[in-house]
Design an enzyme around this catalytic site. Structure first.
Site, PDB file in Angstrom:
ATOM      1  N   ARG A  57       6.775   6.101   1.292  1.00 25.37           N
ATOM      2  CA  ARG A  57       6.339   6.876   2.487  1.00 25.37           C
ATOM      3  C   ARG A  57       5.683   6.605   3.741  1.00 25.37           C
ATOM      4  O   ARG A  57       5.937   6.749   4.556  1.00 25.37           O
ATOM      5  CB  ARG A  57       4.888   8.732   2.692  1.00 25.37           C
ATOM      6  CG  ARG A  57       5.235   9.556   2.259  1.00 25.37           C
ATOM      7  CD  ARG A  57       4.651  10.822   1.601  1.00 25.37           C
ATOM      8  NE  ARG A  57       4.212  10.204   0.062  1.00 25.37           N
ATOM      9  CZ  ARG A  57       4.741  10.542  -1.367  1.00 25.37           C
ATOM     10  NH1 ARG A  57       5.502  11.416  -0.784  1.00 25.37           N
ATOM     11  NH2 ARG A  57       4.523   9.953  -2.123  1.00 25.37           N
ATOM     12  N   THR A  58       4.392   6.184   3.706  1.00 27.13           N
ATOM     13  CA  THR A  58       4.319   4.700   4.357  1.00 27.13           C
ATOM     14  C   THR A  58       4.958   4.138   5.168  1.00 27.13           C
ATOM     15  O   THR A  58       5.207   3.468   6.274  1.00 27.13           O
ATOM     16  CB  THR A  58       2.465   4.362   3.922  1.00 27.13           C
ATOM     17  OG1 THR A  58       1.830   5.252   3.321  1.00 27.13           O
ATOM     18  CG2 THR A  58       2.036   3.245   5.416  1.00 27.13           C
ATOM     19  N   LYS A  86       5.779 -20.305  -5.072  1.00 27.31           N
ATOM     20  CA  LYS A  86       5.525 -21.277  -5.251  1.00 27.31           C
ATOM     21  C   LYS A  86       3.831 -21.075  -4.867  1.00 27.31           C
ATOM     22  O   LYS A  86       3.800 -22.817  -4.152  1.00 27.31           O
ATOM     23  CB  LYS A  86       6.761 -21.622  -4.174  1.00 27.31           C
ATOM     24  CG  LYS A  86       7.747 -21.493  -4.097  1.00 27.31           C
ATOM     25  CD  LYS A  86       8.400 -22.486  -3.206  1.00 27.31           C
ATOM     26  CE  LYS A  86      10.339 -21.335  -2.618  1.00 27.31           C
ATOM     27  NZ  LYS A  86      10.268 -22.059  -1.584  1.00 27.31           N
ATOM     28  N   ARG A 108       0.457  -3.608   3.809  1.00 27.19           N
ATOM     29  CA  ARG A 108      -0.925  -2.565   2.965  1.00 27.19           C
ATOM     30  C   ARG A 108      -0.199  -3.501   1.762  1.00 27.19           C
ATOM     31  O   ARG A 108       0.093  -4.353   0.892  1.00 27.19           O
ATOM     32  CB  ARG A 108       0.349  -1.415   2.326  1.00 27.19           C
ATOM     33  CG  ARG A 108       0.071  -1.106   0.970  1.00 27.19           C
ATOM     34  CD  ARG A 108       0.700   0.194   1.371  1.00 27.19           C
ATOM     35  NE  ARG A 108       0.582   1.534   1.226  1.00 27.19           N
ATOM     36  CZ  ARG A 108       0.774   2.345   1.117  1.00 27.19           C
ATOM     37  NH1 ARG A 108       0.864   2.591   0.044  1.00 27.19           N
ATOM     38  NH2 ARG A 108      -0.138   4.069   2.084  1.00 27.19           N
ATOM     39  N   HIS A 155      -7.349   2.952   5.478  1.00 29.70           N
ATOM     40  CA  HIS A 155      -6.084   3.951   4.981  1.00 29.70           C
ATOM     41  C   HIS A 155      -5.545   4.475   7.360  1.00 29.70           C
ATOM     42  O   HIS A 155      -5.559   5.793   6.529  1.00 29.70           O
ATOM     43  CB  HIS A 155      -5.336   4.680   4.547  1.00 29.70           C
ATOM     44  CG  HIS A 155      -3.865   4.843   4.001  1.00 29.70           C
ATOM     45  ND1 HIS A 155      -2.752   4.107   5.422  1.00 29.70           N
ATOM     46  CD2 HIS A 155      -3.127   5.439   3.554  1.00 29.70           C
ATOM     47  CE1 HIS A 155      -1.793   4.610   4.543  1.00 29.70           C
ATOM     48  NE2 HIS A 155      -1.792   4.882   3.525  1.00 29.70           N
TER      49      HIS A 155
HETATM   50  N1  ASP Z   1      -0.207   7.551  -0.500  1.00 29.71           N
HETATM   51  C1  ASP Z   1      -1.913   7.383  -0.286  1.00 29.71           C
HETATM   52  C2  ASP Z   1      -2.248   6.319  -0.718  1.00 29.71           C
HETATM   53  O1  ASP Z   1      -1.652   5.037   0.087  1.00 29.71           O
HETATM   54  C3  ASP Z   1      -2.490   8.369  -1.333  1.00 29.71           C
HETATM   55  C4  ASP Z   1      -2.030   7.994  -2.873  1.00 29.71           C
HETATM   56  O2  ASP Z   1      -1.849   7.052  -2.983  1.00 29.71           O
HETATM   57  O3  ASP Z   1      -3.239   9.251  -3.776  1.00 29.71           O
HETATM   58  O4  ASP Z   1      -3.821   5.781  -0.745  1.00 29.71           O
END
Ligand code: ASP
Length: 378
Positions: free
Chosen positions: A113-114, A142, A163, A196
């Site tokens: 999703r993100t 490397k 991320r 987040h």
């Molecule tokens: N998608 C959210 C996160 O990245 C929630 C989860 O993974 O449970 O934290």
């Protein structure tokens, strides 16, 4: 004549130069690490300036950066953006706003999703995107440090969205970037189990849209793995922006909310209580925020030792919760919401995903200062 061979001398010389260089590099790295460790200890409220420029957020790293005025502003921008892009002309306008910019999505922890939400948010604004989703196919294999990788990305793009599994790594990258001659903004797309912020942003935007702009006075129940869930932590921070909020933390005691968040709530006079009684807790909530068990953070299989069956929402609960309440989830879900709940009009998790794309586009437009153009578009 001595019997030392010339090529040996050369090898020794190279070795000294190499080792000398390495030592210099190592001591330089040590001093950067020391500075970073000092910086990390500064309370977030005191270091926000470091991540802002000209009075606006530059690097979006913590939920604590999002105050009520910024949130209300971003909601407006997102609302306008989603409305005007319904037709071709409006979409063409949005696509032109940042068509001269490029971004890098560095997502080296699982994400659906993100990642997609940011990718599409960039495309709505016309930003060209590149991505790295796996360090095993980048130069990190490397021996390049993640820090050097981030610096490399910044050479090619105007924005990094990131991320990373390492705690505080996103903040460290932004801190390092801001020391360079060509910094680019960094947006935190989820870091370790601590923060987040843009999930919190889309969660609060979902509350705003579901309650016709009235978030004050609402009771929010957060359920599940509160100890290791970064979304519930970030959303809890945002509560300070609203009046008379009440939080109900519902979890097995093994996964109770961490003390630092409870202390934050106390400092900001936000009322909350903790319980392991799921049915009782969800009854009085205006929003029920379900989460999954975060077993990727297990050290000794602790998730398997906890029975979470009493913390799952199913069809039988639907007539026990408030008629005008909403059900949220950052997703992905497992058994904590059964699929029979999906058709209930109060189930908001699919809309939450979509809200994320619009409000992230609003955030990016704000960071680059084209938010006002969106609001002015007729
Ligand atoms: N998608 C959210 C996160 O990245 C929630 C989860 O993974 O449970 O934290």
């Amino acid at each position: 004549m001595s019997n030392i061979n010339l090529s040996e001398i050369k090898v020794i010389k190279i070795d000294i130069i190499f080792k000398g260089g390495l030592m210099e590099r190592n001591s330089l790295m040590k001093s950067v690490e020391k500075d970073w460790e000092k910086f990390l200890l500064i309370p977030i409220s005191e270091k926000l300036q470091y991540f802002s420029r000209d009075g606006r957020i530059y690097d979006c790293l913590f939920a604590q950066q999002l105050d009520r005025d910024i949130l209300t502003h971003l909601f407006k921008v997102a609302d306008v953006l989603r409305k005007i892009t319904k037709n071709k002309e409006g979409m063409r306008f949005a696509n032109g706003l940042m068509s001269h910019k490029r971004s890098m999505l560095y997502f080296v922890q699982p994400s659906t999703r993100t990642f997609l939400s940011f990718l599409n948010a960039c495309h709505i604004l016309g930003i060209k995107t590149g991505e790295i989703r796996d360090t095993s196919i980048s130069s990190e294999l490397k021996g390049e440090t993640p820090e050097d990788s981030v610096r490399t990305f910044s050479s090619y793009v105007d924005l990094i969205i990131m991320r990373h599994p390492l705690p505080n790594f996103v903040e460290k990258s932004a801190w390092l970037m801001n020391k360079t001659k060509r910094p680019v903004p960094i947006i935190n797309g989820g870091s370790g189990k601590d923060q987040h912020p843009t999930q919190a942003l889309l969660d609060i935007y979902t509350l705003y849209r579901s309650f016709n702009g009235e978030i004050d006075g609402k009771t929010i129940a957060m359920v599940g793995d509160l100890k290791r869930g970064r979304t519930v932590r970030s959303l809890s921070y945002l509560m300070k922006n609203y009046r008379n909020m009440k939080l109900i933390y519902i979890s097995p005691k093994e996964f109770a909310m961490e003390k630092d968040i409870l202390d934050f709530l106390k400092r900001h006079n936000i009322s909350y209580y903790e319980t392991d009684n799921f049915e009782e807790g969800i009854r009085e909530a205006d929003a029920i925020y379900m989460t999954r068990i975060q077993d990727e953070h297990d050290k000794n299989g602790e998730s398997n030792k906890v029975d979470i069956s009493a913390f799952c929402l199913n069809g039988n609960h639907l007539n026990k919760i408030k008629k005008d309440s909403i059900i949220m989830h950052p997703l992905p879900r497992r058994q904590e919401i059964s699929v029979e709940v999906d058709d209930d009009p109060r189930a908001m998790y699919w809309r939450q995903e979509r809200n994320g794309m619009w409000v992230r586009a609003a955030l990016i437009s704000y960071i680059f200062g084209c938010d006002e153009d969106i609001l002015k578009y007729k």
